[in-house]
Design an enzyme around this catalytic site. Structure first.
Site, PDB file in Angstrom:
ATOM      1  CD  GLU A  84      13.319 -15.196   1.383  1.00 13.06           C
ATOM      2  OE1 GLU A  84      13.593 -16.049   0.550  1.00 13.06           O
ATOM      3  OE2 GLU A  84      12.268 -14.426   1.724  1.00 13.06           O
ATOM      4  NE  ARG A  94      11.111  -3.869  -4.815  1.00  7.33           N
ATOM      5  CZ  ARG A  94      11.247  -3.653  -3.551  1.00  7.33           C
ATOM      6  NH1 ARG A  94      11.428  -2.074  -3.373  1.00  7.33           N
ATOM      7  NH2 ARG A  94      10.821  -3.912  -2.530  1.00  7.33           N
ATOM      8  CB  CYS A 147      15.645  -8.437   2.665  1.00  9.00           C
ATOM      9  SG  CYS A 147      14.397  -7.397   3.726  1.00  9.00           S
ATOM     10  CG  HIS A 171      11.089 -11.520   3.245  1.00 11.59           C
ATOM     11  ND1 HIS A 171      11.994 -11.969   2.463  1.00 11.59           N
ATOM     12  CD2 HIS A 171      11.407 -10.046   3.387  1.00 11.59           C
ATOM     13  CE1 HIS A 171      12.679 -10.839   1.851  1.00 11.59           C
ATOM     14  NE2 HIS A 171      12.399  -9.834   2.530  1.00 11.59           N
TER      15      HIS A 171
HETATM   16  N1  PCA Z   1      12.253  -5.130   3.564  1.00 15.91           N
HETATM   17  C1  PCA Z   1      13.150  -4.964   2.294  1.00 15.91           C
HETATM   18  C2  PCA Z   1      14.477  -4.341   2.998  1.00 15.91           C
HETATM   19  C3  PCA Z   1      13.985  -4.065   4.396  1.00 15.91           C
HETATM   20  C4  PCA Z   1      12.843  -4.686   4.673  1.00 15.91           C
HETATM   21  O1  PCA Z   1      12.099  -4.977   5.593  1.00 15.91           O
HETATM   22  C5  PCA Z   1      13.575  -6.170   1.650  1.00 15.91           C
HETATM   23  O2  PCA Z   1      12.980  -7.128   1.232  1.00 15.91           O
HETATM   24  O3  PCA Z   1      14.797  -6.131   0.898  1.00 15.91           O
END
Ligand code: PCA
Length: 199
Positions: A84, A94, A147, A171
């Site tokens: 990111e 959501r 996240c 991610h």
């Molecule tokens: N993914 C979610 C929150 C926790 C996770 O592992 C997100 O992308 O916000």
């Protein structure tokens, strides 16, 4: 210069998920002998809770003053690992978090800057992951859920309390698209890239 301390975090399962590959990767990293790049590794699995995950991230920065903090999370709709670029000061959940809280259109931190750019070398992190033979891309949105809130908070906390700390977010796609062993290897290489050492 020594590699210093690197904090790597994952998340608990959330929503309809019974597993979260980010927690699995963090557990494997913590259990493996020899931290990537010779860093002192601190690992933690954050609850997928806006309140508890963000306060824990602030504690981790304050307590360890790490040279780098890398948070990991699951991106259920992506098929490749993404690094990111930015955390933004906005939440629009959501689905409820694990505490049953579902904030809509509120800031991560009242009065905070609109956004913080990741301070890790995003391109170097992508290159490090690709170097292990997997696909990886940059991403310009970490979403508006927990996240993103954790990335924003890590950058916010580092700026205020530990200016030597770089912070970033990776991610991971679901395990069907990136098997655990491959994810662990890629994250180890990214951590090593953060401290400027070979993996
Ligand atoms: N993914 C979610 C929150 C926790 C996770 O592992 C997100 O992308 O916000």
């Amino acid at each position: 210069m020594t590699a210093g301390t690197v904090v790597v975090t994952g998340f608990t399962p959330f929503g309809t998920h019974t597993e979260n590959p980010s927690a699995d990767v963090v557990r494997e990293l913590g259990a493996a002998p020899g931290a990537p790049g010779g860093a002192r590794l601190v690992t933690d699995v954050l609850p997928t809770s806006f309140a508890r995950a963000t306060s824990r991230v602030r504690e981790l920065v304050d307590e360890h003053e790490p040279s780098a903090l890398l948070a990991l999370g699951l991106a259920e709709n992506r098929t490749v690992l993404t690094v990111e670029r930015v955390g933004i000061n906005l939440v629009d959940a959501r689905i409820p978090d694990v505490d049953g809280v579902q904030p809509v259109d509120v800031p991560v931190r009242d009065g905070g800057p609109d956004a913080h750019l990741a301070t890790i070398d995003v391109r170097a992190a992508v290159a490090a992951a690709r170097g292990t033979g997997i696909e990886a891309e940059t991403s310009s949105t970490a979403g508006l859920y927990v996240c993103n809130a954790v990335l924003y908070t890590a950058l916010d906390a580092a700026r205020a309390a530990s200016p030597g700390t770089v912070a970033g977010f990776v991610h991971l796609p679901p395990a069907r698209d990136l098997p655990l062993a491959d994810a662990v290897r890629a994250v180890r290489a990214i951590v090593a890239s953060l401290v400027g050492q070979p993996g």
